[in-house]
Design a protein around this motif. Structure first.
Motif, PDB file in Angstrom:
ATOM      1  N   ARG B 199       0.831  -1.208   0.000  1.00  0.00           N
ATOM      2  CA  ARG B 199       0.000   0.000   0.000  1.00  0.00           C
ATOM      3  C   ARG B 199       0.867   1.260   0.000  1.00  0.00           C
ATOM      4  NH1 ARG B 199      -4.611  -1.613   4.458  1.00  0.00           N
ATOM      5  NH2 ARG B 199      -5.691  -3.170   3.201  1.00  0.00           N
ATOM      6  N   ALA B 201       3.692   1.523  -1.461  1.00  0.00           N
ATOM      7  CA  ALA B 201       4.261   1.669  -2.802  1.00  0.00           C
ATOM      8  C   ALA B 201       3.239   2.176  -3.815  1.00  0.00           C
ATOM      9  CB  ALA B 201       4.831   0.329  -3.273  1.00  0.00           C
ATOM     10  N   MET B 202       1.948   1.923  -3.551  1.00  0.00           N
ATOM     11  CA  MET B 202       0.917   2.189  -4.564  1.00  0.00           C
ATOM     12  C   MET B 202       0.291   3.572  -4.399  1.00  0.00           C
ATOM     13  SD  MET B 202      -0.818  -1.614  -4.581  1.00  0.00           S
ATOM     14  CE  MET B 202      -1.732  -1.596  -6.129  1.00  0.00           C
ATOM     15  N   ARG B 203       0.160   4.258  -5.514  1.00  0.00           N
ATOM     16  CA  ARG B 203      -0.542   5.546  -5.479  1.00  0.00           C
ATOM     17  C   ARG B 203      -2.023   5.276  -5.230  1.00  0.00           C
ATOM     18  NH1 ARG B 203       0.943   9.507 -10.143  1.00  0.00           N
ATOM     19  NH2 ARG B 203       0.926  11.026  -8.463  1.00  0.00           N
ATOM     20  N   ARG B 205      -3.367   4.314  -2.499  1.00  0.00           N
ATOM     21  CA  ARG B 205      -3.591   3.389  -1.390  1.00  0.00           C
ATOM     22  C   ARG B 205      -2.936   3.958  -0.140  1.00  0.00           C
ATOM     23  NH1 ARG B 205      -5.522  -1.876  -2.916  1.00  0.00           N
ATOM     24  NH2 ARG B 205      -5.984  -1.723  -5.128  1.00  0.00           N
TER      25      ARG B 205
END
Lengths: 363, 363
Positions: B199, B201-203, B205
């Protein structure tokens, strides 16, 4: 017309189109989904360089010194994808012979978008070509979300299904996040689950699936014998489905990675330091010759339609990288189309096969 | 003696010591856990620079032009951590008054390592100082793994416990991965669960918890008013617990991030491009003055003991960055000790408080 060919939102290769068209600090800005040729890619001065690449078929190294010819090696994604599909086909046959198991991919399509129907048909055809079973559910545009969830739940439980794809976009009344989260991580062949991404980011952990397009990019580098370890790599674009996982994959292979994005102040200067460039922003011809270090290897994920009156269709497809200029400077470059594009479905088949093998503890 | 002070493996600040001592391509190599002064940090030529920083207390910007004084701003982690603990204490009181809930942190200690006992005691004291309940389980070295798992399971189910920490290292007969995975993600206040990292790492999230040390690094930048957006940042070291999540955090704040690691060929050249440097490799004085861009801001996570006959203890603590040289060139730098170190426990308290608030849907 264009969107039928180049924008499969469930296929990460083309998903760069779904990124907001961001202003880069070099002043470039895309004009929309379908844009005219923003730049004239005129050839730049040819620089001498030494090229050391392995042929994908022979696995032997080819070294050539070039002084004047503008002839970067073309990384032929179409040929590599064909080769991979043949390998997958052979593996699928072996699996069937050994334990009687045939890998299965389920695709759920909601609504009547022609482009989505085309993508689903292409995936089905690709499955058939390698002997993977494909299951298709086609629901009307006004189907309730619960019906989609029910099919996902059934496929999750079905031992003959090893991968599940929900074709995007979904109708606006559906909660995409809810639906995608319903796919069990063991069958999430797209590899976008945060748990997969977390494992991809962490040393010593292994993701169940690597997202298809970034996996395809790295596979091209491997098959062309491009050394990654210790190399400077620049990934242009930081999307969840291409840029970010591509950077994590390069990092796992010991490259020194920089992600260039819309807030980067001097993208050309940073990109020029890279031995390996992966571009995934969806901006036609953004990466010019003067962004490229002589001898760099370029993987161009962008597939951008630009107006072209001379084409019967009225447009042609170009990458994020000005191909003509790249050919003058780089050691190797993927063409658009025929570069990364064909690799995405090949990697989807590869993930489905891996999933089936994992289900039966076969290496 | 040294390890009692500087190596808490459950505390990411010091966890850089657990990284294998890798050879950097500049030829440096650490000699072991406890090393002598590899480099003499002699002052380099002072460069003129302009410094714009906000005081952590006043939130006002201070701009100063300096031509000759070797006086980078010292980023006072001890003072910031104290301030944060006061804020947490106030919040804990409010929470108790509003809904009668007191946040709780459970720590499980196995065996009789003196250093581990010290860390656990420090965490307990820190909890007490802000009004967080602490629960401690102390098991003998030969306790079966099942007993640890049983306690974790009980804490997972206990609504008065909002964070669970297993003090590392565990005795060799236990499977660390199994035990850590048993902690429910809702109480994983260390933030090392792959789902959290994914999460992060993710845009788009949001992780439930951000790992404590990288969170502390970014908090220092925030509290000192350092702009991150659009800045070049270099993170030295790519551990799961400091380097990698620090890079992801900087990326989330729109920095252009490069991770420098043991396979990077020219770390000094790349680091010299950075406006912000976070170093977390555990190599004493590795980052010399000529690695630093004039005006850069430096967060030094390393806490390395080096021999020092003049010290009553026979050693002193230094960072990864040659502090004296950094002071000449950088705009701001964290000292060692007293920089990042005190922030880690403060962030652990912060994560425990957040967890309690989340359990009761309080913003």
């Amino acid at each position: 017309m264009a969107s039928m060919i180049v924008t499969d939102p469930s296929s990460a290769a083309a998903a760069v189109h779904r990124l907001p068209f961001a202003r880069f600090s070099n002043g470039l800005i895309s004009l929309g989904r379908f844009v005219g040729p923003l730049h004239v890619c005129s050839p730049t001065t040819t620089l001498p360089r030494t090229l050391s690449l392995r042929s994908p078929r022979s696995s032997r190294f080819i070294t050539a010194s070039m002084a004047t010819e503008p002839s970067a090696k073309v990384i032929d994604g179409k040929a590599v994808a064909k080769q991979i599909r043949e390998e997958i086909g052979a593996d699928v046959s072996k699996l069937k012979e050994a334990i009687g198991v045939v890998p299965g991919l389920a695709v759920i399509l909601v609504g009547d978008r022609k482009d989505s129907a085309t993508y689903v048909r292409n995936k089905k055809k690709a499955c058939e070509s390698v002997g993977i079973n494909s299951f298709e559910v086609h629901l009307p545009d006004d189907a309730p979300e619960e019906e989609v969830l029910k099919f996902i739940s059934d496929f999750n439980a079905d031992p003959t299904v090893h991968g599940i794809l929900v074709q995007l976009p979904l109708p606006s009344h559906m909660n995409e996040q809810n639906i995608l989260n319903a796919v069990t991580i063991e069958k999430d062949v797209d590899g976008f689950h945060p748990l997969n991404i977390g494992r991809l980011a962490m040393r010593g952990r292994e993701p169940l699936f690597v997202p298809c397009t970034p996996k395809g990019c790295i596979e091209l580098l491997h098959r062309y014998g491009v050394d990654i370890k210790g190399k400077r790599a620049v990934v242009i674009g930081r999307s969840n489905i291409v840029g970010m996982p591509a950077a994590l994959l390069l990092q796992r292979e010991d490259a020194t990675v920089t992600i260039v994005h819309s807030r980067t102040k001097n993208p050309e200067e940073i990109t020029r330091q890279a031995d390996i460039i992966i571009s995934a922003v969806g901006q036609p011809n953004m990466v010019r010759g003067n962004w490229i270090k002589p001898g760099a290897v370029i993987i161009d994920v962008g597939i951008n339609p630009v107006e072209d009156a001379s084409s019967p269709r009225g447009y042609r497809l170009v990458g994020d990288v000005c191909y003509e200029e790249a050919c003058e400077i780089a050691a190797a470059v993927t063409p658009v189309p025929g570069g990364v594009g064909p690799m995405t479905i090949a990697m989807l088949l590869s993930n489905t096969l891996s999933s089936a093998k994992r289900a039966y503890n076969i290496k």
